[in-house]
Design a protein around this motif. Sequence first.
Motif, short mmCIF file in Angstrom:
data_model
loop_
_atom_site.label_atom_id
_atom_site.label_comp_id
_atom_site.label_asym_id
_atom_site.label_seq_id
_atom_site.Cartn_x
_atom_site.Cartn_y
_atom_site.Cartn_z
N TRP A 22 1.71 -9.65 -3.06
CA TRP A 22 0.54 -10.29 -3.65
C TRP A 22 0.54 -11.80 -3.43
O TRP A 22 -0.53 -12.43 -3.38
CB TRP A 22 0.47 -9.98 -5.14
N ASP A 23 1.71 -12.38 -3.30
CA ASP A 23 1.81 -13.84 -3.19
C ASP A 23 1.10 -14.41 -1.96
O ASP A 23 0.78 -15.61 -1.93
CB ASP A 23 3.28 -14.28 -3.17
N VAL A 24 0.84 -13.58 -0.94
CA VAL A 24 0.10 -14.10 0.22
C VAL A 24 -1.28 -14.58 -0.20
O VAL A 24 -1.88 -15.45 0.45
CB VAL A 24 -0.01 -13.07 1.36
N TYR A 25 -1.79 -14.04 -1.30
CA TYR A 25 -3.14 -14.38 -1.72
C TYR A 25 -3.22 -15.76 -2.37
O TYR A 25 -4.33 -16.27 -2.59
CB TYR A 25 -3.68 -13.32 -2.68
N ILE A 26 -2.08 -16.38 -2.64
CA ILE A 26 -2.11 -17.76 -3.13
C ILE A 26 -2.75 -18.66 -2.09
O ILE A 26 -3.45 -19.63 -2.42
CB ILE A 26 -0.69 -18.24 -3.49
N GLY A 27 -2.54 -18.35 -0.82
CA GLY A 27 -3.20 -19.11 0.24
C GLY A 27 -4.71 -18.97 0.17
O GLY A 27 -5.45 -19.95 0.35
N GLU A 28 -5.21 -17.75 -0.10
CA GLU A 28 -6.65 -17.53 -0.22
C GLU A 28 -7.22 -18.29 -1.42
O GLU A 28 -8.31 -18.88 -1.34
CB GLU A 28 -6.93 -16.03 -0.38
N ILE A 29 -6.51 -18.29 -2.53
CA ILE A 29 -6.95 -19.02 -3.72
C ILE A 29 -7.07 -20.51 -3.41
O ILE A 29 -8.06 -21.16 -3.79
CB ILE A 29 -5.96 -18.79 -4.88
N ASN A 30 -6.09 -21.05 -2.72
CA ASN A 30 -6.14 -22.47 -2.36
C ASN A 30 -7.30 -22.78 -1.42
O ASN A 30 -7.93 -23.84 -1.52
CB ASN A 30 -4.81 -22.91 -1.74
N GLU A 31 -7.60 -21.86 -0.51
CA GLU A 31 -8.75 -22.07 0.38
C GLU A 31 -10.06 -22.06 -0.41
O GLU A 31 -10.96 -22.86 -0.13
CB GLU A 31 -8.78 -21.02 1.47
N GLN A 32 -10.19 -21.16 -1.37
CA GLN A 32 -11.39 -21.18 -2.21
C GLN A 32 -11.50 -22.50 -2.96
O GLN A 32 -12.59 -23.04 -3.14
CB GLN A 32 -11.39 -20.01 -3.19
N LEU A 33 -10.37 -23.03 -3.40
CA LEU A 33 -10.36 -24.31 -4.11
C LEU A 33 -10.72 -25.48 -3.20
O LEU A 33 -11.17 -26.52 -3.66
CB LEU A 33 -8.98 -24.57 -4.71
N GLY A 34 -10.51 -25.31 -1.91
CA GLY A 34 -10.72 -26.41 -0.97
C GLY A 34 -9.49 -27.26 -0.79
O GLY A 34 -9.57 -28.45 -0.50
N LEU A 35 -8.31 -26.63 -0.94
CA LEU A 35 -7.03 -27.32 -0.76
C LEU A 35 -6.35 -26.84 0.52
O LEU A 35 -6.43 -25.66 0.85
CB LEU A 35 -6.11 -27.04 -1.95
N CYS A 36 -5.72 -27.74 1.21
CA CYS A 36 -4.99 -27.40 2.43
C CYS A 36 -3.52 -27.21 2.09
O CYS A 36 -2.68 -28.06 2.36
CB CYS A 36 -5.18 -28.50 3.48
N ALA A 37 -3.23 -26.09 1.45
CA ALA A 37 -1.88 -25.83 0.95
C ALA A 37 -0.99 -25.29 2.06
O ALA A 37 -1.43 -24.51 2.92
CB ALA A 37 -1.93 -24.84 -0.21
N ALA A 38 0.28 -25.67 2.02
CA ALA A 38 1.24 -25.26 3.04
C ALA A 38 2.15 -24.15 2.51
O ALA A 38 2.71 -24.28 1.42
CB ALA A 38 2.10 -26.46 3.46
N PRO A 39 2.31 -23.05 3.26
CA PRO A 39 3.24 -21.99 2.85
C PRO A 39 4.68 -22.40 3.14
O PRO A 39 4.96 -23.06 4.15
CB PRO A 39 2.81 -20.80 3.70
N HIS A 40 5.60 -22.01 2.27
CA HIS A 40 7.01 -22.33 2.43
C HIS A 40 7.85 -21.06 2.31
O HIS A 40 7.58 -20.21 1.45
CB HIS A 40 7.49 -23.32 1.37
N ALA A 41 8.89 -20.96 3.12
CA ALA A 41 9.85 -19.88 3.00
C ALA A 41 10.77 -20.15 1.82
O ALA A 41 11.01 -21.30 1.43
CB ALA A 41 10.67 -19.74 4.27
N LEU A 42 11.29 -19.10 1.23
CA LEU A 42 12.19 -19.24 0.08
C LEU A 42 13.40 -20.11 0.40
O LEU A 42 13.81 -20.94 -0.40
CB LEU A 42 12.66 -17.85 -0.37
N GLN A 43 13.96 -19.91 1.59
CA GLN A 43 15.19 -20.61 1.94
C GLN A 43 15.05 -22.12 1.86
O GLN A 43 16.02 -22.85 1.57
CB GLN A 43 15.61 -20.21 3.38
#
Length: 609
Positions: A22-43
């Motif tokens: 489900w966490d992949v959808y955080i990127g979709e939420i940020n796009e709806q907000l109009g934010l250019c959010a960067a995904p990060h690996a756990l490591q």
Amino acid sequence: MIGYICDEALKQELNNNNRNYWDVYIGEINEQLGLCAAPHALQKFEHEDAIKESTALFVGHQSGQRLTSTMKKNLHEWVKKGGLLIGFGIEGLDEVFGIETLRTVEQSQDDFSVSGYFDLGNHPLSQGIYSVIAPAQKLLIFSDIRAVVPDSSEQIAGLYLKEEGREEGAAITINQVGKGLAVYFSFDVAKTFWVLHHGKPVYEGSEGPGNRWWIRSPQKTVIGDHSDKVGYADELLFLLQNIIALTKTPFIYQLPPKGDTIPAALFHWAGDDEGDGKGIQLRASNWMKGKGLPYHINVMEVAGEEIPLTKEDAAAILKNGHELSCHYNFTIYDGKQKESDKDNPLMASEPEVERQAERFKNKFGLKPLAGANHCCIWYGGSEPAKWMKKVGGIANNHYCSPGHTFNGSSLNFGFGTSYPYYFYDDAKNGNKRIGFMEIPITGYELGHRASSLGDKMEVDLSEVAMAVDVAATYHLIFNMFYHPVYIHEESGARKAIEEFLDTIAEKGIPVVHMGTNAVAEWWNKRRESRVSNVTCDRHTWSFDASCSYKEGMIIKIPVDEKAMNLRIDDQERAFETKEEFGYTWLYFICPWGDHKVHLKAEGSMEWKK
């Protein structure tokens, strides 16, 4: 920089066990907000220096379960130095979030059942968010819940396990940690968004003629008997906007400019021709053009036969500045069954999409960009989105409320939102973003009840005024769906549209009107656009803006009311300020292309307990 954890190894592990990440959808939420959010690996979070440039971080429930003790320590130190941490039901950081856990409540039945409710209360961060139509309706949760109470934190929203029950703790809290802040959601926000937007996959129909069956998109919605007048996902979106605004981050506004005007709402006008062969499409188009409105018509074949709309009328509609797309027909119509599907009980299929799209392209020389499906028929989860993308489509416009009736006025947010959003594949297909969007129906034949018996309809204009107020208050992308036959034949439909235009004029509301193809193209270009390299202190902002939309985009920034000077590429530019959602927002138009933006302001905005 805004970031979120999205770990490919964890996604693969979950997908291999047939579980959605489900966490992949955080990127979709940020796009709806109009934010250019960067995904990060756990490591990455094993190293404190790797996250020091981030101003805000989202940690989803599933990723949060894999945080090591070192990662948790690094996050804690990062927050103390000024970071904003937003956690979705994660464990092991109660001290950072300033909460005490009471118990865990598992989501019963399946992923698509309501597990709880929350009420935003009167916190400063929830100002301006409540539904103006149904303010008493609690918001919905679709995930496991960690019932918590504030320790050092402050409650933003109360938690309820029964809609009319007592408060069971806090659903959302905020905590001051050194120079930073930690905001806790007691549930999985990413999953809740995903489930609201996409509903449940449905593979077995419940209606249809003979031995054949239909699946309609209203069967997919998960809101049940709760009010469909509330944008459940959108209210969460606005709350996240207010939380991120604490960092003074620039947002790309959901609406495009209209010349030099910053609109309060976007209305897009569309309707299905139902395979009519009497020329009503052009007559409706002419009337809409006379009112200065765009119009999008989905044209349909009937029972596998030729599309009735003539090439000559289609050319005239296009000359009016209006749009055409494909109205996919997966039904038996007028007692006729499509030869290509006679042995298949499924009414929607990939071969049918391919055949009908090809017929549309061959006749009109157009791609079916933003189409719709007759009787809102769908199949499964994201499968039809992939079929339609394959033939050149970029959007679908037919998800609607179960309260939607084919001949009645309906203002609804049956899938929790008015904004476009992209489809995502299921676990067995890697939870990939498909690149095809849904643009939900929110205003269906508003203001009248079509009789289908000539000009004998009932007229009730209350929902027309309501649509104007809701869309303008929350800056929505709002679909105004009117069939060509009603525009042409029913005076009540025309009266409703005229009342809508009169209401906007009387209230002096700046709006932008579009067809649905244009909305889909705007949303794709908005997604491509970027705001990056943001630096901000108590007095100045500096960042790069890259706009992919020819008409420009609007950027909004939470500021102190004493903002003084805006420059784009060293040229002074005009801006507007608005008091809304508990903040003073500065809005300005950024032209197409790449630019350097600088804003000078006096004072600063700080959150205080």
